[in-house]
Design a protein around this motif. Sequence first.
Motif, PDB file in Angstrom:
ATOM      1  N   MET A   6       5.799   2.392  -3.387  1.00  0.00           N
ATOM      2  CA  MET A   6       4.524   2.361  -2.658  1.00  0.00           C
ATOM      3  C   MET A   6       3.397   1.866  -3.558  1.00  0.00           C
ATOM      4  SD  MET A   6       4.183   5.565  -0.012  1.00  0.00           S
ATOM      5  CE  MET A   6       4.411   6.865  -1.211  1.00  0.00           C
ATOM      6  N   GLN A   9       3.774  -1.906  -3.999  1.00  0.00           N
ATOM      7  CA  GLN A   9       3.395  -2.608  -2.773  1.00  0.00           C
ATOM      8  C   GLN A   9       1.879  -2.627  -2.605  1.00  0.00           C
ATOM      9  OE1 GLN A   9       5.700  -0.196  -0.079  1.00  0.00           O
ATOM     10  NE2 GLN A   9       7.301  -1.753   0.109  1.00  0.00           N
ATOM     11  N   LEU A  10       1.245  -1.517  -2.901  1.00  0.00           N
ATOM     12  CA  LEU A  10      -0.204  -1.436  -2.778  1.00  0.00           C
ATOM     13  C   LEU A  10      -0.869  -2.350  -3.801  1.00  0.00           C
ATOM     14  CD1 LEU A  10      -2.589  -0.209  -1.319  1.00  0.00           C
ATOM     15  CD2 LEU A  10      -2.466   1.739  -2.881  1.00  0.00           C
ATOM     16  N   ALA A  13      -0.646  -5.885  -2.572  1.00  0.00           N
ATOM     17  CA  ALA A  13      -1.568  -6.129  -1.468  1.00  0.00           C
ATOM     18  C   ALA A  13      -2.994  -6.287  -1.972  1.00  0.00           C
ATOM     19  CB  ALA A  13      -1.483  -4.993  -0.448  1.00  0.00           C
ATOM     20  N   ALA A  42      -7.231   4.838  -1.334  1.00  0.00           N
ATOM     21  CA  ALA A  42      -5.921   5.157  -0.763  1.00  0.00           C
ATOM     22  C   ALA A  42      -5.359   6.414  -1.406  1.00  0.00           C
ATOM     23  CB  ALA A  42      -4.956   3.996  -0.966  1.00  0.00           C
ATOM     24  N   LEU A  44      -1.582   8.215  -2.009  1.00  0.00           N
ATOM     25  CA  LEU A  44      -0.129   8.057  -1.976  1.00  0.00           C
ATOM     26  C   LEU A  44       0.469   9.426  -2.227  1.00  0.00           C
ATOM     27  CD1 LEU A  44      -1.245   5.413  -4.015  1.00  0.00           C
ATOM     28  CD2 LEU A  44       0.819   4.658  -2.858  1.00  0.00           C
ATOM     29  N   GLY A  48       3.277   9.610   2.601  1.00  0.00           N
ATOM     30  CA  GLY A  48       3.235   8.156   2.707  1.00  0.00           C
ATOM     31  C   GLY A  48       1.964   7.597   2.115  1.00  0.00           C
ATOM     32  N   LEU A  49       1.632   6.395   2.529  1.00  0.00           N
ATOM     33  CA  LEU A  49       0.424   5.704   2.093  1.00  0.00           C
ATOM     34  C   LEU A  49      -0.656   5.900   3.140  1.00  0.00           C
ATOM     35  CD1 LEU A  49      -1.272   3.610   0.477  1.00  0.00           C
ATOM     36  CD2 LEU A  49      -0.088   1.839   1.780  1.00  0.00           C
ATOM     37  N   VAL A  85      -0.508   4.786   6.980  1.00  0.00           N
ATOM     38  CA  VAL A  85      -0.079   3.445   7.363  1.00  0.00           C
ATOM     39  C   VAL A  85       1.340   3.537   7.919  1.00  0.00           C
ATOM     40  CG1 VAL A  85       0.454   1.141   6.464  1.00  0.00           C
ATOM     41  CG2 VAL A  85      -1.528   2.401   5.588  1.00  0.00           C
ATOM     42  N   GLU A  87       5.148   2.854   8.637  1.00  0.00           N
ATOM     43  CA  GLU A  87       6.194   2.333   7.751  1.00  0.00           C
ATOM     44  C   GLU A  87       6.414   0.839   7.950  1.00  0.00           C
ATOM     45  OE1 GLU A  87       9.271   2.466   4.857  1.00  0.00           O
ATOM     46  OE2 GLU A  87       7.731   3.925   5.351  1.00  0.00           O
ATOM     47  N   ARG A  90       3.782  -1.112   6.233  1.00  0.00           N
ATOM     48  CA  ARG A  90       3.828  -0.967   4.770  1.00  0.00           C
ATOM     49  C   ARG A  90       4.933  -1.805   4.157  1.00  0.00           C
ATOM     50  NH1 ARG A  90       6.271   2.028   1.149  1.00  0.00           N
ATOM     51  NH2 ARG A  90       7.372   3.401   2.538  1.00  0.00           N
ATOM     52  N   THR A  91       6.036  -1.984   4.853  1.00  0.00           N
ATOM     53  CA  THR A  91       7.180  -2.694   4.291  1.00  0.00           C
ATOM     54  C   THR A  91       7.235  -4.165   4.656  1.00  0.00           C
ATOM     55  OG1 THR A  91       8.559  -1.987   6.134  1.00  0.00           O
ATOM     56  CG2 THR A  91       8.577  -0.600   4.162  1.00  0.00           C
TER      57      THR A  91
END
Length: 93
Positions: A6, A9-10, A13, A42, A44, A48-49, A85, A87, A90-91
């Motif tokens: 996560m 990924q963040l 982004a 954010a 985490l 989740g995010l 967010v 899933e 997010r993916t």
Amino acid sequence: PEFETMILQLREAVDAVAPDAAFRTRAMFGGAGAYAGERMFASLSGHGLALKLPDEAQAEMLRLDGARRLQYDLGAPPSKTYVLVPEAMRTDP
């Protein structure tokens, strides 16, 4: 592993939309807070995010399937500013 994913990924982004933002994370409440400069945007956690969003963006996000307000503990009031967010969002880069 999921938590580290996560964060990566963040970071990706943030780099894509604001490459000059001073992105960092800080451990808090068993998870992490994500910052751009000195501003936390954010959360985490095992939930989740979750993104800190203004009212209009919250309403838009909450219309998405799987989105909901962040609620850290059962029985605790849901967050007024953080939305989890979905899933699928997010993916999907």
